[in-house]
Design a protein around this motif. Sequence first.
Motif, PDB file in Angstrom:
ATOM      1  N   ILE A 123       0.843  -1.199   0.000  1.00 35.42           N
ATOM      2  CA  ILE A 123       0.000   0.000   0.000  1.00 35.42           C
ATOM      3  C   ILE A 123       0.877   1.247   0.000  1.00 35.42           C
ATOM      4  CG2 ILE A 123      -1.666   1.358   1.338  1.00 35.42           C
ATOM      5  CD1 ILE A 123      -2.795  -1.271   2.420  1.00 35.42           C
ATOM      6  N   SER A 124       0.514   2.225  -0.818  1.00 34.19           N
ATOM      7  CA  SER A 124       1.140   3.551  -0.801  1.00 34.19           C
ATOM      8  C   SER A 124       0.109   4.536  -0.261  1.00 34.19           C
ATOM      9  CB  SER A 124       1.584   3.969  -2.208  1.00 34.19           C
ATOM     10  OG  SER A 124       2.081   5.290  -2.193  1.00 34.19           O
ATOM     11  N   TYR A 125       0.485   5.315   0.753  1.00 35.89           N
ATOM     12  CA  TYR A 125      -0.484   6.138   1.492  1.00 35.89           C
ATOM     13  C   TYR A 125      -0.138   7.625   1.402  1.00 35.89           C
ATOM     14  CZ  TYR A 125      -3.029   7.912   5.635  1.00 35.89           C
ATOM     15  OH  TYR A 125      -3.842   8.613   6.498  1.00 35.89           O
ATOM     16  N   VAL A 126      -1.143   8.435   1.100  1.00 34.75           N
ATOM     17  CA  VAL A 126      -1.023   9.902   1.159  1.00 34.75           C
ATOM     18  C   VAL A 126      -1.941  10.393   2.271  1.00 34.75           C
ATOM     19  CG1 VAL A 126      -1.452  12.085  -0.035  1.00 34.75           C
ATOM     20  CG2 VAL A 126      -0.446  10.176  -1.282  1.00 34.75           C
ATOM     21  N   ALA A 172       3.938  13.194  -4.894  1.00 28.59           N
ATOM     22  CA  ALA A 172       5.133  12.775  -5.642  1.00 28.59           C
ATOM     23  C   ALA A 172       5.774  11.556  -4.984  1.00 28.59           C
ATOM     24  CB  ALA A 172       6.127  13.927  -5.729  1.00 28.59           C
ATOM     25  N   LYS A 173       5.803  11.537  -3.663  1.00 31.80           N
ATOM     26  CA  LYS A 173       6.330  10.368  -2.934  1.00 31.80           C
ATOM     27  C   LYS A 173       5.543   9.118  -3.314  1.00 31.80           C
ATOM     28  CE  LYS A 173       6.410   8.421   1.767  1.00 31.80           C
ATOM     29  NZ  LYS A 173       5.307   7.474   1.591  1.00 31.80           N
ATOM     30  N   LEU A 214       3.752   8.570  -6.000  1.00 38.36           N
ATOM     31  CA  LEU A 214       3.961   8.220  -7.404  1.00 38.36           C
ATOM     32  C   LEU A 214       5.313   7.531  -7.627  1.00 38.36           C
ATOM     33  CD1 LEU A 214       2.527  11.350  -9.282  1.00 38.36           C
ATOM     34  CD2 LEU A 214       1.385   9.202  -8.730  1.00 38.36           C
ATOM     35  N   CYS A 215       6.242   7.756  -6.713  1.00 38.07           N
ATOM     36  CA  CYS A 215       7.545   7.079  -6.796  1.00 38.07           C
ATOM     37  C   CYS A 215       7.464   5.629  -6.315  1.00 38.07           C
ATOM     38  CB  CYS A 215       8.574   7.811  -5.931  1.00 38.07           C
ATOM     39  SG  CYS A 215       9.185   9.350  -6.625  1.00 38.07           S
ATOM     40  N   GLU A 216       6.433   5.330  -5.539  1.00 40.97           N
ATOM     41  CA  GLU A 216       6.336   4.024  -4.890  1.00 40.97           C
ATOM     42  C   GLU A 216       5.561   3.034  -5.750  1.00 40.97           C
ATOM     43  OE1 GLU A 216       6.397   5.722  -0.288  1.00 40.97           O
ATOM     44  OE2 GLU A 216       4.491   5.334  -1.279  1.00 40.97           O
ATOM     45  N   LYS A 217       6.117   1.848  -5.916  1.00 40.79           N
ATOM     46  CA  LYS A 217       5.415   0.781  -6.628  1.00 40.79           C
ATOM     47  C   LYS A 217       4.527   0.041  -5.627  1.00 40.79           C
ATOM     48  CE  LYS A 217       8.965   0.183 -10.192  1.00 40.79           C
ATOM     49  NZ  LYS A 217       9.885  -0.760 -10.858  1.00 40.79           N
ATOM     50  N   ALA A 218       3.220   0.084  -5.859  1.00 37.92           N
ATOM     51  CA  ALA A 218       2.283  -0.494  -4.900  1.00 37.92           C
ATOM     52  C   ALA A 218       1.127  -1.166  -5.631  1.00 37.92           C
ATOM     53  CB  ALA A 218       1.753   0.603  -3.972  1.00 37.92           C
ATOM     54  N   ASN A 265      12.705   8.322   3.093  1.00 40.91           N
ATOM     55  CA  ASN A 265      11.629   7.459   2.589  1.00 40.91           C
ATOM     56  C   ASN A 265      12.089   6.509   1.481  1.00 40.91           C
ATOM     57  OD1 ASN A 265       8.898   8.413   3.894  1.00 40.91           O
ATOM     58  ND2 ASN A 265      10.045  10.286   3.456  1.00 40.91           N
ATOM     59  N   ASN A 266      13.416   6.398   1.319  1.00 42.78           N
ATOM     60  CA  ASN A 266      14.002   5.472   0.326  1.00 42.78           C
ATOM     61  C   ASN A 266      13.470   5.709  -1.090  1.00 42.78           C
ATOM     62  OD1 ASN A 266      15.528   3.999   2.306  1.00 42.78           O
ATOM     63  ND2 ASN A 266      13.615   3.025   2.943  1.00 42.78           N
ATOM     64  N   LEU A 267      13.391   7.000  -1.462  1.00 40.82           N
ATOM     65  CA  LEU A 267      12.905   7.363  -2.791  1.00 40.82           C
ATOM     66  C   LEU A 267      14.078   7.602  -3.730  1.00 40.82           C
ATOM     67  CD1 LEU A 267      10.166   9.992  -1.793  1.00 40.82           C
ATOM     68  CD2 LEU A 267       9.861   7.536  -2.133  1.00 40.82           C
ATOM     69  N   ASP A 268      13.876   7.332  -5.000  1.00 44.02           N
ATOM     70  CA  ASP A 268      14.844   7.680  -6.030  1.00 44.02           C
ATOM     71  C   ASP A 268      14.849   9.212  -6.159  1.00 44.02           C
ATOM     72  OD1 ASP A 268      15.889   8.463  -8.588  1.00 44.02           O
ATOM     73  OD2 ASP A 268      15.671   6.410  -9.286  1.00 44.02           O
TER      74      ASP A 268
END
Length: 492
Positions: free
Chosen positions: A374-377, A434-435, A437-441, A395-398
Motif C-alpha cells: 500500500i502507498s499512502y497519502v 510525488a512520494k 507516485l515514486c512508490e510501486k504499490a 523514505n528510500n525514494l529515487d
Amino acid sequence: MSMIKVENLTFSYPSSYDTIFDNATFQIDTDWKLGFVGRNGRGKTTLLNLFLGQYEYSGKIISSVRFDYFPYSVSDKNRLTEDILQEVCPLAEKWELMREFSCLDVDEDVLWRPFNTLSNGEQTKVLLAALFLNEGHFLLIDEPTNHLDTNAREMVSAYLKKKKGFILVSHDRRFLDRCVDHILSLNRNTIEVQNGNFSSWMENFKRQQEFEIMQNERLKKDIRRLQQAARQTSDWSDAVEKSKKGQKNSGSKIDRGYVGHKAAKMMKRSKAIEERQKQAVEQKSALLKNTETTDALKICPLEFYTDLLVSFSDVSVCYGARQICNSVSFEVRRGERVILDGKNGSGKSSLLKLLLNNPIEHTGVITIGSGLVISYVPQDTSHLKGSLSEFAEKNNLDQSLFKAILRKMDFERVQFEKNMGEFSGGQKKKVLIAKSLCEKAHLYVWDEPLNFIDVYSRMQIEKLIEQFAPTMLLVEHDIAFREAAATKIVRL
C-alpha cells in the motif's frame, strides 16, 4: 460600490530567492464576487496578506474598505462559540446570526458549545456567517473548502452566491462556478481580471493560449523568411558594390553613379527587412508568457495476484462505546478507484488508517490480501520539515525521479534548496503525492489528496489515473475529480 486599486505592486520576502510581485497593477470592484486562481506558490495568500497590511511593499494599494480574513484566527478554542463570534462581529444581533445559520444548516446550540467541539465544517460555517455580518467590510476567503464535505460545499457555495464583496481563493472548479461572477487570475507573468465564472475564464484562457501558439508559429516562419531575404539582399548589395571597380565586356567604364544608386537602394531594402525582422522578434517575445504547461505524470502500479485486494464487512469505527458511522461493507478490486463519501466526522479517514494497521477501535472484519503493498497519502502535511533531499533519503525514494515528478508539478528548481516548512499548503501536498507516485504499490490509498492543490495539477492527476488505471481507495470531495476518476462511490 467602490474600487480597490493596486498600482505598481512589488514584493518579495526578505529571505526568499524570488520576487513574488513585480509592478503588478489591477483594480477590482468591492461589489464583485471574485474567484482568485493561480498555481501553488504563485502568491495568492501573500496578496491577501498584503491587503491586510501584514508585510511592507513598494507601490500602492488604495482602498476605502476594511479587509477581513478567513480563516479567522481563534486564539483560545476552548471558549464558547458565542463568545468567539461576539469577538468576530461585535455589532451583530443574535437574530442576524440565527438568520445566517439557517442558510448554512447550522444548529443554534453550537453557540453554547466550546468552539473546539465543533467539526471543522461547522467551524468554517459559523466563522463565515459571523464575518459576513461585518457590514461594509470586504472579506478575503482563503481556501474554505479544505474542511468541507461534498454536501457542505454545495451549501456554502449557495450561501456565497447570495453575498457580494469578497475574494475567494479556491481550486475546486465546481465550487467556483457556483458562486463567483469575476475571476482574478495570478498568471505566470501577469495578473488579470475577467468577468464570468471559472469555466468561462478557463475557456478564454485556453483560446488565448491557442491563438498565441498560432501567432508564435507564424512569426517564427516570418523571422526565418526575413533572415533569408536579408542574407540575399546583403549578398546582392555586396555584388553590386564590387562591380563598381570592374568594366563592362565592351571595355567601356562602369557607370559608378548608377551602380552606387543601385547599391544604396539594396541597402535601404536590407534595412527595411532588418526592421521588420526586429518587430517580428519583439512581437514573438510578447507571446506565451503565461503559458501553463503540464507534462504527463507516470505511475508504476504493481499487479496483485488476485482480483480482490481488500474487503470491509460490516465495519464501523468506534470512539469508546459510540459508533461514529453505520456499519459499511464494500470491496476494492483490481483496477477500481473507490471513493469514500460522507459528512465530516463520519469515519472516512479512520477507515483508510485501518488498512495501515493503525490501532483504531472498530467492529466488523477487514480482509487484506496477503502481501498487499500500500502507498499512502495522509491528509495532514504539518510534519513536513527539512529539505526535499532529506525527505527522499528518509523514505528510500529515487532522488532523481522524485524531483523530476515535482518539476512536472510546477516546482521551480529553486524550491529544491528551501526548507519544506516554507512551502505553501499546495506544494506540501504535492510532495506527498510525488512520494506516492515514486512508490510501486498494489493499492494507492489517498486521503483528501487535492486539498490546496491547484487546478492544473488536479487535471494532471486526473489524466494520470485515466491513463494508468491504478487501484485506489480515496477520500475526496472535489466533484469534477470524482466524476473523472471514480469507478465506485461508497457512501457512509
